[in-house]
Design a protein around this motif. Structure first.
Motif, short mmCIF file in Angstrom:
data_model
loop_
_atom_site.label_atom_id
_atom_site.label_comp_id
_atom_site.label_asym_id
_atom_site.label_seq_id
_atom_site.Cartn_x
_atom_site.Cartn_y
_atom_site.Cartn_z
N ILE A 267 0.88 -1.17 0.00
CA ILE A 267 0.00 0.00 0.00
C ILE A 267 0.92 1.22 0.00
CG2 ILE A 267 -0.34 -0.22 2.52
CD1 ILE A 267 -3.14 0.98 2.11
N GLU A 323 -7.46 -2.83 -0.53
CA GLU A 323 -8.01 -1.78 -1.39
C GLU A 323 -9.07 -0.99 -0.64
OE1 GLU A 323 -8.87 -4.10 -4.85
OE2 GLU A 323 -6.95 -3.53 -5.80
N VAL A 334 -2.66 0.59 -4.25
CA VAL A 334 -2.35 -0.75 -3.74
C VAL A 334 -1.79 -1.57 -4.88
CG1 VAL A 334 -3.39 -2.89 -2.91
CG2 VAL A 334 -4.11 -0.70 -1.93
#
Ligand code: ADP
Ligand code: ASP
Ligand code: MG
Length: 411
Positions: A267, A323, A334
């Motif tokens: 991320i 996500e 992501v």
């Protein structure tokens, strides 16, 4: 006279001929005067075939029913081996997990053994019988059939050896011991005469499937003498020991483990505030997704990139969760990657030597292999690399840490 628990894996009981060979081997020990309990796996390929059948009905079969089905593989081999023993004049009797009573918790597909009632087995041994027990299976307190996870027959063997206070638990398989790395990947791998429980535990948990992790845990906890041997070739095999040899003589690295079972999730551009790691990993762990390696980097713009690995089976689930977290916390993006592999060097000798990690990184650099993640503990260093370089990396490390068999001796 000794009491020995002997476990034979899938390829060792992969055909009727092999089962008869196993019976002949067991008879030899019997003729020597030893008491024998045999644990067998399903015939090779059978557990996969059964799982496949279930998947034709559903992607996620009901765990209880899946266990009812996959446990049948071992039920076939115990009966065949008992018949083969009786045929050569050895009194024998087969037992399912339920008949022994191998009590487990109710975690279908990964049940833990809680307790074993060994009276039935003891009675049969006293009556001069060889007892043949189905590996991989048990029963919970409701009477449901459970299974112990892939490779779980090793654990049945060790747990029975502990319960019976056996003199040794012998794990017979299709290689003649534990090697410095998987001998099917590195031809120059060498058989180890001994390896410590601690190292074996790391090797197993980092991907060397020669022994199931729980079997090693169990053997260490209950001090069960454990040996890995070839089913049909004579030889000393590998002894898993409690004591470390003199560290001066100990090679720095005992073995190299690897696995392709993980996937990487990243991320990016997460606002870097206290609690951010928890915000990212909290929902992942609530979904029962186990996280292995973690790396967090802080960028100069007060955002952070956060990367972690999960089992490949959990990849899609993990990606979706991440996500949705990214939207919630305002992260930039992501990214997922399933083409990764983890390579680990393991050895108690690391405790007394500096520079082991850098030697590892140097060997990988020489092969132009990029390291994506690193994690270390007292007796191991693991790196994540691109999957296509896995075999090259393992071979390079095997050479760099002087584990290669001398020329002409490799099998
Ligand atoms: P079984 O069916 O007898 O339980 P497994 O396939 O589970 O056998 O385990 C044996 C296999 O483990 C070997 O064929 C070998 O390819 C693999 N293996 C992986 N790492 C190692 C290692 N370090 N030493 C020996 N075998 C290894
Ligand atoms: N038959 C089971 C499996 O294939 C258990 C074992 O072989 O140890 O995983
Ligand atoms: Mg196995």
């Amino acid at each position: 006279m000794a009491l020995i628990v002997q476990k034979f894996g899938g390829t060792s009981v992969g055909s009727v001929e092999r089962i008869e060979q196993v019976a002949a081997k067991v008879k030899k020990f019997r003729d020597n005067g030893d008491d024998i309990v045999v644990v067998v796996s399903a015939m090779s390929g059978e557990t996969n075939r059964l799982i496949d059948l279930a998947r034709q009905i559903s992607d996620q079969p009901v765990p209880r029913e899946l266990d009812v089905m996959v446990s049948t593989g071992e039920q076939v081999t115990i009966a065949l081996l008992a018949m083969a023993l009786i045929k050569v004049g050895v009194p024998a009797v087969s037992y399912t997990g339920n008949q022994v009573r191998i009590h487990t918790d109710s975690a279908h597909g990964k049940a833990r053994i809680l307790q074993i009632d060994a009276q039935n087995i003891r009675r049969d041994l006293e009556a001069g019988r060889v007892v043949v027990v189905a590996g991989f299976q048990g029963v919970d307190d409701q009477g449901n059939i459970t299974t112990l996870g892939r490779g779980g027959s090793d654990t049945t063997g060790v747990a029975l050896a502990a319960a019976l206070k056996a003199d040794e638990c012998q794990i017979y398989t299709d290689v003649d011991g534990v090697y410095t790395t998987d001998p099917r990947v590195v031809a120059k791998a060498q058989r180890l005469d001994r390896i410590t429980f601690e190292e074996m535990l790391e090797m197993a948990s980092l991907g060397s499937k020669v022994l199931q992790i729980r079997a090693v845990e169990f053997a260490g906890k209950y001090s069960v003498p454990l040996r890995v041997l070839h089913s049909f070739q004579e030889g000393p095999g590998t002894l898993i020991t409690l004591d470390e040899e003199d560290s001066m003589e100990q090679p720095i690295i005992s073995g190299i483990a690897f696995n392709r079972d993980e996937a990487k999730l990243t991320i990016r551009g997460v606002p870097d505030t206290p609690g951010v790691a928890f915000k990212i990993l909290g929902p992942i762990s609530s979904a029962n997704v186990e996280v292995d390696m973690i790396v967090q980097n802080v960028a100069h713009d007060n955002t952070t990139d956060f990367t972690f690995t999960v089992h490949r089976n959990d990849y899609q689930n993990g990606l979706q969760i991440l996500e949705s977290t990214a939207r919630e916390i305002g992260a930039r993006e992501v990214i997922g990657d399933t083409d990764i592999a983890k390579v680990s060097i393991v050895g108690v000798g690391m405790r007394s030597h500096a520079g082991v990690a850098s030697r590892m990184f140097e060997a990988l650099a020489k092969e132009n292999i990029n390291i994506q993640m690193i994690s270390t503990s007292e007796i191991k260093v693991s790196v994540v690399i691109e999957e296509k370089y896995l075999e090259l990396a393992v071979r390079a490390l095997h050479t760099a840490f002087e584990l290669d068999a001398p020329a002409g001796t490799a099998e």
